[in-house]
Design a protein around this motif. Structure first.
Motif, mmCIF file in Angstrom:
data_model
loop_
_atom_site.group_PDB
_atom_site.id
_atom_site.type_symbol
_atom_site.label_atom_id
_atom_site.label_comp_id
_atom_site.label_asym_id
_atom_site.label_seq_id
_atom_site.Cartn_x
_atom_site.Cartn_y
_atom_site.Cartn_z
ATOM 1 N N LEU A 22 150.426 9.576 21.005
ATOM 2 C CA LEU A 22 149.167 10.301 21.191
ATOM 3 C C LEU A 22 149.413 11.638 21.881
ATOM 4 N N ALA A 23 150.261 11.646 22.904
ATOM 5 C CA ALA A 23 150.546 12.887 23.623
ATOM 6 C C ALA A 23 151.191 13.916 22.694
ATOM 7 N N CYS A 24 152.082 13.473 21.823
ATOM 8 C CA CYS A 24 152.733 14.394 20.895
ATOM 9 C C CYS A 24 151.732 14.952 19.886
ATOM 10 N N LYS A 25 150.799 14.126 19.439
ATOM 11 C CA LYS A 25 149.731 14.613 18.560
ATOM 12 C C LYS A 25 148.897 15.685 19.263
ATOM 13 N N ALA A 26 148.612 15.439 20.552
ATOM 14 C CA ALA A 26 147.844 16.421 21.321
ATOM 15 C C ALA A 26 148.629 17.729 21.453
ATOM 16 N N TYR A 27 149.937 17.616 21.630
ATOM 17 C CA TYR A 27 150.783 18.811 21.740
ATOM 18 C C TYR A 27 150.729 19.628 20.452
ATOM 19 N N ASP A 28 150.651 18.925 19.313
ATOM 20 C CA ASP A 28 150.591 19.612 18.012
ATOM 21 C C ASP A 28 149.282 20.372 17.823
ATOM 22 N N THR A 29 148.210 19.874 18.424
ATOM 23 C CA THR A 29 146.876 20.402 18.087
ATOM 24 C C THR A 29 146.184 21.138 19.237
ATOM 25 N N LEU A 30 146.666 20.954 20.464
ATOM 26 C CA LEU A 30 146.006 21.569 21.621
ATOM 27 C C LEU A 30 147.014 22.366 22.438
ATOM 28 N N ASP A 31 146.506 23.262 23.261
ATOM 29 C CA ASP A 31 147.373 24.110 24.085
ATOM 30 C C ASP A 31 147.704 23.379 25.385
ATOM 31 N N VAL A 32 148.563 22.355 25.277
ATOM 32 C CA VAL A 32 148.892 21.528 26.430
ATOM 33 C C VAL A 32 150.402 21.560 26.683
ATOM 34 N N GLU A 33 150.786 21.233 27.909
ATOM 35 C CA GLU A 33 152.182 20.949 28.245
ATOM 36 C C GLU A 33 152.253 19.501 28.717
ATOM 37 N N LEU A 34 153.307 18.805 28.297
ATOM 38 C CA LEU A 34 153.446 17.379 28.552
ATOM 39 C C LEU A 34 154.273 17.127 29.809
ATOM 40 N N ILE A 35 153.809 16.181 30.610
ATOM 41 C CA ILE A 35 154.490 15.826 31.857
ATOM 42 C C ILE A 35 154.716 14.314 31.873
ATOM 43 N N ASN A 36 155.956 13.907 32.009
ATOM 44 C CA ASN A 36 156.326 12.498 32.006
ATOM 45 C C ASN A 36 155.841 11.781 33.261
ATOM 46 N N VAL A 37 155.241 10.588 33.063
ATOM 47 C CA VAL A 37 154.841 9.733 34.185
ATOM 48 C C VAL A 37 155.456 8.347 33.947
ATOM 49 N N ASP A 38 156.762 8.329 33.803
ATOM 50 C CA ASP A 38 157.518 7.083 33.645
ATOM 51 C C ASP A 38 158.650 7.118 34.666
ATOM 52 N N SER A 39 158.664 6.139 35.560
ATOM 53 C CA SER A 39 159.596 6.174 36.686
ATOM 54 C C SER A 39 161.040 5.942 36.277
ATOM 55 N N VAL A 40 161.297 5.512 35.032
ATOM 56 C CA VAL A 40 162.671 5.328 34.558
ATOM 57 C C VAL A 40 163.135 6.557 33.774
ATOM 58 N N GLY A 49 166.742 2.236 27.007
ATOM 59 C CA GLY A 49 165.955 1.216 27.695
ATOM 60 C C GLY A 49 164.639 1.699 28.254
ATOM 61 N N SER A 50 164.453 3.006 28.351
ATOM 62 C CA SER A 50 163.176 3.547 28.831
ATOM 63 C C SER A 50 162.324 4.064 27.677
ATOM 64 N N ALA A 51 162.810 3.885 26.442
ATOM 65 C CA ALA A 51 162.102 4.388 25.250
ATOM 66 C C ALA A 51 161.894 5.901 25.326
ATOM 67 N N LYS A 52 162.878 6.586 25.884
ATOM 68 C CA LYS A 52 162.815 8.048 25.980
ATOM 69 C C LYS A 52 162.927 8.657 24.587
ATOM 70 N N LEU A 53 162.216 9.728 24.346
ATOM 71 C CA LEU A 53 162.364 10.443 23.088
ATOM 72 C C LEU A 53 163.799 10.944 22.940
ATOM 73 N N SER A 54 164.245 11.094 21.694
ATOM 74 C CA SER A 54 165.590 11.604 21.443
ATOM 75 C C SER A 54 165.665 13.088 21.820
ATOM 76 N N GLY A 102 152.262 8.470 30.510
ATOM 77 C CA GLY A 102 153.219 7.446 30.910
ATOM 78 C C GLY A 102 152.534 6.185 31.378
ATOM 79 N N GLY A 103 153.339 5.250 31.864
ATOM 80 C CA GLY A 103 152.818 3.951 32.259
ATOM 81 C C GLY A 103 153.079 3.570 33.689
ATOM 82 N N THR A 104 153.588 4.505 34.517
ATOM 83 C CA THR A 104 153.826 4.189 35.930
ATOM 84 C C THR A 104 152.539 4.473 36.701
ATOM 85 N N MET A 105 151.715 3.438 36.820
ATOM 86 C CA MET A 105 150.376 3.601 37.373
ATOM 87 C C MET A 105 150.394 4.074 38.823
#
Length: 314
Positions: A22-40, A49-54, A102-105
Protein backbone atom coordinates in the motif's frame (compact mmCIF):
# COMPACT_ATOMS: atom_id res chain seq x y z
CA UNK A 1 -12.48 24.32 9.50
CA UNK A 2 -9.76 22.76 7.33
CA UNK A 3 -6.31 22.54 8.95
CA UNK A 4 -3.82 23.57 6.26
CA UNK A 5 -0.70 22.71 8.25
CA UNK A 6 1.59 20.08 6.64
CA UNK A 7 0.39 16.59 7.49
CA UNK A 8 1.63 13.10 8.39
CA UNK A 9 0.31 9.66 7.41
CA UNK A 10 0.62 6.39 9.37
CA UNK A 11 0.14 3.03 7.63
CA UNK A 12 0.39 0.42 10.37
CA UNK A 13 -0.69 -3.16 10.54
CA UNK A 14 -0.08 -6.75 11.43
CA UNK A 15 2.56 -8.97 9.89
CA UNK A 16 1.73 -10.04 6.32
CA UNK A 17 -1.08 -7.48 5.97
CA UNK A 18 0.12 -5.67 2.83
CA UNK A 19 1.41 -2.48 4.47
CA UNK A 20 4.43 -2.12 2.22
CA UNK A 21 2.44 -2.75 -0.95
CA UNK A 22 0.00 0.00 0.00
CA UNK A 23 2.80 2.43 0.87
CA UNK A 24 4.49 1.80 -2.48
CA UNK A 25 1.20 2.43 -4.30
CA UNK A 26 0.91 5.71 -2.40
CA UNK A 27 4.46 6.61 -3.43
CA UNK A 28 3.50 6.04 -7.08
CA UNK A 29 0.45 8.30 -6.91
CA UNK A 30 1.07 10.89 -4.17
CA UNK A 31 3.85 13.30 -3.25
CA UNK A 32 5.02 11.33 -0.21
CA UNK A 33 8.30 10.09 1.27
CA UNK A 34 8.32 6.68 2.95
CA UNK A 35 9.68 6.11 6.45
CA UNK A 36 10.25 2.61 7.82
CA UNK A 37 8.61 1.70 11.15
CA UNK A 38 9.97 -1.84 11.50
CA UNK A 39 12.40 -2.41 14.36
CA UNK A 40 14.27 -5.17 12.47
CA UNK A 41 14.58 -3.44 9.09
CA UNK A 42 16.71 -0.73 10.69
CA UNK A 43 19.53 -3.30 10.86
CA UNK A 44 22.01 -3.97 8.06
CA UNK A 45 22.14 -7.53 6.80
CA UNK A 46 18.79 -8.50 8.32
CA UNK A 47 16.96 -8.57 5.03
CA UNK A 48 15.19 -11.83 4.24
CA UNK A 49 13.88 -12.41 7.76
CA UNK A 50 12.49 -8.89 8.08
CA UNK A 51 10.78 -8.99 4.65
CA UNK A 52 12.86 -5.98 3.62
CA UNK A 53 12.44 -4.81 0.04
CA UNK A 54 15.25 -5.79 -2.32
CA UNK A 55 17.93 -3.29 -3.35
CA UNK A 56 16.18 -2.83 -6.68
CA UNK A 57 12.81 -2.26 -4.99
CA UNK A 58 14.33 0.20 -2.52
CA UNK A 59 15.87 2.10 -5.41
CA UNK A 60 12.37 2.44 -6.84
CA UNK A 61 10.67 2.99 -3.48
CA UNK A 62 13.25 4.56 -1.15
CA UNK A 63 12.54 4.31 2.58
CA UNK A 64 14.13 6.35 5.32
CA UNK A 65 15.37 4.47 8.43
CA UNK A 66 16.30 1.22 6.70
CA UNK A 67 19.84 -0.18 7.20
CA UNK A 68 20.83 2.60 9.60
CA UNK A 69 22.41 0.37 12.28
CA UNK A 70 24.60 -2.70 12.56
CA UNK A 71 22.86 -5.52 14.47
CA UNK A 72 25.40 -4.98 17.26
CA UNK A 73 24.33 -1.32 17.68
CA UNK A 74 21.44 -0.23 19.89
CA UNK A 75 18.23 1.27 18.53
CA UNK A 76 15.00 1.84 20.44
CA UNK A 77 11.72 3.75 20.46
CA UNK A 78 13.32 6.90 21.80
CA UNK A 79 15.99 6.94 19.07
CA UNK A 80 13.31 6.24 16.48
CA UNK A 81 11.22 9.17 17.68
CA UNK A 82 14.19 11.55 17.48
CA UNK A 83 14.96 10.40 13.94
CA UNK A 84 11.30 10.53 12.91
CA UNK A 85 10.73 14.07 14.18
CA UNK A 86 13.79 15.30 12.26
CA UNK A 87 12.59 13.54 9.11
CA UNK A 88 9.11 15.03 9.36
CA UNK A 89 10.55 18.54 9.43
CA UNK A 90 12.94 17.88 6.53
CA UNK A 91 10.24 16.23 4.38
CA UNK A 92 7.80 19.07 5.03
CA UNK A 93 10.48 21.55 3.98
CA UNK A 94 10.70 19.66 0.68
CA UNK A 95 6.95 20.17 0.25
CA UNK A 96 6.11 16.49 0.66
CA UNK A 97 4.12 14.38 3.12
CA UNK A 98 5.87 11.87 5.43
CA UNK A 99 4.26 8.41 5.24
CA UNK A 100 5.29 6.11 8.08
CA UNK A 101 4.83 2.41 7.30
CA UNK A 102 5.46 -0.68 9.42
CA UNK A 103 4.31 -2.95 12.20
CA UNK A 104 6.34 -1.88 15.25
CA UNK A 105 3.46 -0.40 17.21
CA UNK A 106 5.66 0.79 20.06
CA UNK A 107 7.51 3.07 17.62
CA UNK A 108 4.24 4.53 16.33
CA UNK A 109 3.13 5.09 19.92
CA UNK A 110 6.41 6.81 20.81
CA UNK A 111 6.08 9.16 17.84
CA UNK A 112 2.43 9.89 18.53
CA UNK A 113 2.62 10.34 22.32
CA UNK A 114 6.26 11.10 23.07
CA UNK A 115 8.70 9.20 25.29
CA UNK A 116 9.28 9.79 28.99
CA UNK A 117 13.06 10.13 29.32
CA UNK A 118 13.32 8.32 32.65
CA UNK A 119 16.75 7.66 34.16
CA UNK A 120 18.24 4.18 34.23
CA UNK A 121 17.79 2.34 37.51
CA UNK A 122 20.46 2.97 40.15
CA UNK A 123 21.26 -0.15 42.18
CA UNK A 124 22.29 1.74 45.33
CA UNK A 125 19.15 3.93 45.35
CA UNK A 126 16.97 0.87 44.74
CA UNK A 127 18.61 -1.04 47.60
CA UNK A 128 18.11 1.89 49.98
CA UNK A 129 14.41 2.04 49.10
CA UNK A 130 13.97 -1.71 49.54
CA UNK A 131 15.70 -1.52 52.94
CA UNK A 132 13.35 1.31 53.98
CA UNK A 133 10.33 -0.64 52.79
CA UNK A 134 11.41 -3.68 54.76
CA UNK A 135 11.77 -1.64 57.95
CA UNK A 136 8.85 0.78 57.58
CA UNK A 137 6.50 -0.90 55.10
CA UNK A 138 5.37 0.33 51.68
CA UNK A 139 2.49 2.45 53.09
CA UNK A 140 5.12 4.60 54.85
CA UNK A 141 6.95 5.11 51.58
CA UNK A 142 3.62 5.94 49.95
CA UNK A 143 3.27 8.79 52.44
CA UNK A 144 6.67 10.08 51.27
CA UNK A 145 5.41 10.01 47.70
CA UNK A 146 2.28 11.95 48.69
CA UNK A 147 4.51 14.74 49.94
CA UNK A 148 6.70 15.01 46.83
CA UNK A 149 4.38 13.88 44.02
CA UNK A 150 0.71 13.80 45.02
CA UNK A 151 -0.40 13.10 41.44
CA UNK A 152 1.61 9.88 41.25
CA UNK A 153 0.60 8.97 44.81
CA UNK A 154 -3.05 9.20 43.83
CA UNK A 155 -2.44 6.84 40.91
CA UNK A 156 -0.21 4.32 42.75
CA UNK A 157 -1.67 2.19 45.54
CA UNK A 158 0.14 2.05 48.92
CA UNK A 159 0.86 -1.67 48.53
CA UNK A 160 2.12 -1.46 44.93
CA UNK A 161 5.77 -1.78 45.88
CA UNK A 162 7.21 -1.98 42.37
CA UNK A 163 5.61 1.23 41.11
CA UNK A 164 6.19 3.05 44.40
CA UNK A 165 9.84 2.09 44.26
CA UNK A 166 10.21 3.42 40.73
CA UNK A 167 8.47 6.73 41.48
CA UNK A 168 10.64 7.39 44.54
CA UNK A 169 13.76 6.14 42.76
CA UNK A 170 13.27 8.64 39.93
CA UNK A 171 12.87 11.52 42.38
CA UNK A 172 15.92 10.59 44.45
CA UNK A 173 18.09 10.24 41.37
CA UNK A 174 17.00 13.41 39.57
CA UNK A 175 15.15 15.69 41.99
CA UNK A 176 12.26 15.62 39.47
CA UNK A 177 8.94 13.86 40.02
CA UNK A 178 7.57 11.09 37.85
CA UNK A 179 4.65 13.41 37.05
CA UNK A 180 7.02 16.03 35.66
CA UNK A 181 8.63 13.44 33.38
CA UNK A 182 5.23 12.37 32.08
CA UNK A 183 4.24 16.01 31.58
CA UNK A 184 7.37 16.51 29.48
CA UNK A 185 6.30 13.45 27.48
CA UNK A 186 2.87 15.02 26.86
CA UNK A 187 4.61 18.11 25.52
CA UNK A 188 6.25 15.91 22.84
CA UNK A 189 2.96 14.71 21.35
CA UNK A 190 2.87 14.80 17.57
CA UNK A 191 1.18 18.04 16.60
CA UNK A 192 0.34 17.69 12.91
CA UNK A 193 -2.84 16.80 11.04
CA UNK A 194 -2.61 13.00 11.03
CA UNK A 195 -4.23 10.23 8.98
CA UNK A 196 -3.90 6.80 10.58
CA UNK A 197 -4.66 3.68 8.53
CA UNK A 198 -4.52 0.20 10.05
CA UNK A 199 -4.38 -2.99 7.97
CA UNK A 200 -5.10 -6.56 8.99
CA UNK A 201 -7.03 -9.57 7.74
CA UNK A 202 -10.00 -9.72 10.11
CA UNK A 203 -9.99 -13.52 9.78
CA UNK A 204 -7.39 -15.06 12.11
CA UNK A 205 -7.29 -18.17 9.91
CA UNK A 206 -6.39 -16.10 6.84
CA UNK A 207 -3.74 -14.20 8.79
CA UNK A 208 -2.14 -17.43 10.03
CA UNK A 209 -2.13 -18.87 6.52
CA UNK A 210 -0.36 -15.76 5.19
CA UNK A 211 2.21 -15.92 7.98
CA UNK A 212 2.98 -19.57 7.27
CA UNK A 213 3.23 -18.96 3.52
CA UNK A 214 5.48 -15.96 4.00
CA UNK A 215 7.81 -17.80 6.33
CA UNK A 216 8.08 -20.70 3.90
CA UNK A 217 8.93 -18.19 1.17
CA UNK A 218 11.62 -16.64 3.40
CA UNK A 219 13.20 -20.03 3.94
CA UNK A 220 13.26 -20.62 0.18
CA UNK A 221 14.78 -17.15 -0.30
CA UNK A 222 17.77 -17.98 1.92
CA UNK A 223 16.75 -16.98 5.45
CA UNK A 224 18.88 -19.75 7.01
CA UNK A 225 21.93 -18.63 5.03
CA UNK A 226 21.33 -15.06 6.19
CA UNK A 227 21.29 -16.14 9.85
CA UNK A 228 24.41 -18.21 9.28
CA UNK A 229 26.25 -15.14 7.93
CA UNK A 230 25.08 -12.99 10.84
CA UNK A 231 26.08 -15.67 13.36
CA UNK A 232 29.57 -15.87 11.84
CA UNK A 233 30.20 -12.17 12.55
CA UNK A 234 32.09 -11.91 15.88
CA UNK A 235 30.32 -8.61 16.66
CA UNK A 236 26.98 -10.42 16.83
CA UNK A 237 25.62 -12.58 19.62
CA UNK A 238 22.22 -14.05 20.38
CA UNK A 239 21.52 -11.74 23.35
CA UNK A 240 21.48 -8.60 21.19
CA UNK A 241 18.02 -6.99 20.83
CA UNK A 242 18.26 -7.33 17.04
CA UNK A 243 18.11 -11.11 17.29
CA UNK A 244 15.04 -11.34 19.52
CA UNK A 245 12.81 -11.07 16.47
CA UNK A 246 10.86 -14.06 15.19
CA UNK A 247 12.89 -16.45 13.08
CA UNK A 248 16.35 -15.10 13.76
CA UNK A 249 16.61 -16.47 17.28
CA UNK A 250 15.09 -19.85 16.41
CA UNK A 251 17.27 -20.40 13.32
CA UNK A 252 20.35 -19.31 15.26
CA UNK A 253 19.51 -21.94 17.89
CA UNK A 254 19.12 -24.49 15.11
CA UNK A 255 22.64 -23.68 13.97
CA UNK A 256 23.77 -24.09 17.60
CA UNK A 257 22.21 -27.56 17.60
CA UNK A 258 19.39 -26.71 20.02
CA UNK A 259 16.57 -27.36 17.50
CA UNK A 260 16.38 -29.36 14.32
CA UNK A 261 15.32 -27.32 11.30
CA UNK A 262 11.68 -28.41 11.39
CA UNK A 263 11.41 -27.43 15.07
CA UNK A 264 13.05 -24.06 14.40
CA UNK A 265 10.67 -23.29 11.54
CA UNK A 266 7.56 -24.30 13.49
CA UNK A 267 8.64 -22.30 16.54
CA UNK A 268 9.34 -19.29 14.31
CA UNK A 269 5.89 -19.48 12.75
CA UNK A 270 4.25 -19.82 16.17
CA UNK A 271 6.11 -16.78 17.53
CA UNK A 272 5.21 -14.78 14.41
CA UNK A 273 1.54 -15.67 14.96
CA UNK A 274 1.84 -14.44 18.56
CA UNK A 275 3.40 -11.19 17.31
CA UNK A 276 0.55 -10.73 14.83
CA UNK A 277 -1.99 -11.30 17.61
CA UNK A 278 -0.33 -8.54 19.70
CA UNK A 279 -0.28 -6.22 16.69
CA UNK A 280 -4.00 -6.78 16.06
CA UNK A 281 -4.71 -6.12 19.75
CA UNK A 282 -2.78 -2.83 19.50
CA UNK A 283 -4.74 -1.85 16.39
CA UNK A 284 -8.14 -2.62 17.89
CA UNK A 285 -7.36 -0.62 21.00
CA UNK A 286 -5.51 2.22 19.25
CA UNK A 287 -7.84 5.21 18.95
CA UNK A 288 -11.03 6.40 17.30
CA UNK A 289 -8.93 8.17 14.68
CA UNK A 290 -7.62 4.90 13.23
CA UNK A 291 -9.15 3.81 9.92
CA UNK A 292 -8.95 0.03 10.39
CA UNK A 293 -9.36 -1.96 7.17
CA UNK A 294 -9.88 -5.64 6.48
CA UNK A 295 -7.25 -6.63 3.90
CA UNK A 296 -9.45 -9.54 2.81
CA UNK A 297 -11.78 -7.01 1.22
CA UNK A 298 -10.70 -6.51 -2.42
CA UNK A 299 -11.39 -2.76 -2.37
CA UNK A 300 -9.41 -1.99 0.78
CA UNK A 301 -6.31 -0.71 -1.05
CA UNK A 302 -8.34 1.53 -3.35
CA UNK A 303 -10.25 2.91 -0.36
CA UNK A 304 -7.03 3.53 1.58
CA UNK A 305 -5.43 5.33 -1.36
CA UNK A 306 -8.54 7.50 -1.75
CA UNK A 307 -8.38 8.42 1.94
CA UNK A 308 -4.72 9.37 1.60
CA UNK A 309 -5.31 11.39 -1.57
CA UNK A 310 -8.20 13.32 -0.02
CA UNK A 311 -6.15 13.92 3.12
CA UNK A 312 -3.04 15.17 1.29
CA UNK A 313 -5.03 17.40 -1.06
CA UNK A 314 -7.53 18.69 1.52
Amino acid sequence: MVDHRPSVIFVMGSTASGKTALACKAYDTLDVELINVDSVQVYQGMDVGSAKLSEQELAQYPHHLIDIRKPSEAYNASAFRDDAVSLIKAIHQRGKTPLFVGGTMLYFKALLEGVAQLPEADASVRKALLDEAEKQGWPALHQQLEQIDPTSAQRIKPKDGQRLQRALEVFRQTGETLTSFFQAQQDQRLDYPLLQIGLSPFSRTVLHERINERFDFMMQAGFLNEVERLRANPENHLDLPAFRSAGYKQLWKHLDGVYDLTQAVEKSKAITRQLAKRQVTWLRGWSNELQLMDTDQPMHQKQALALMSDFVHR
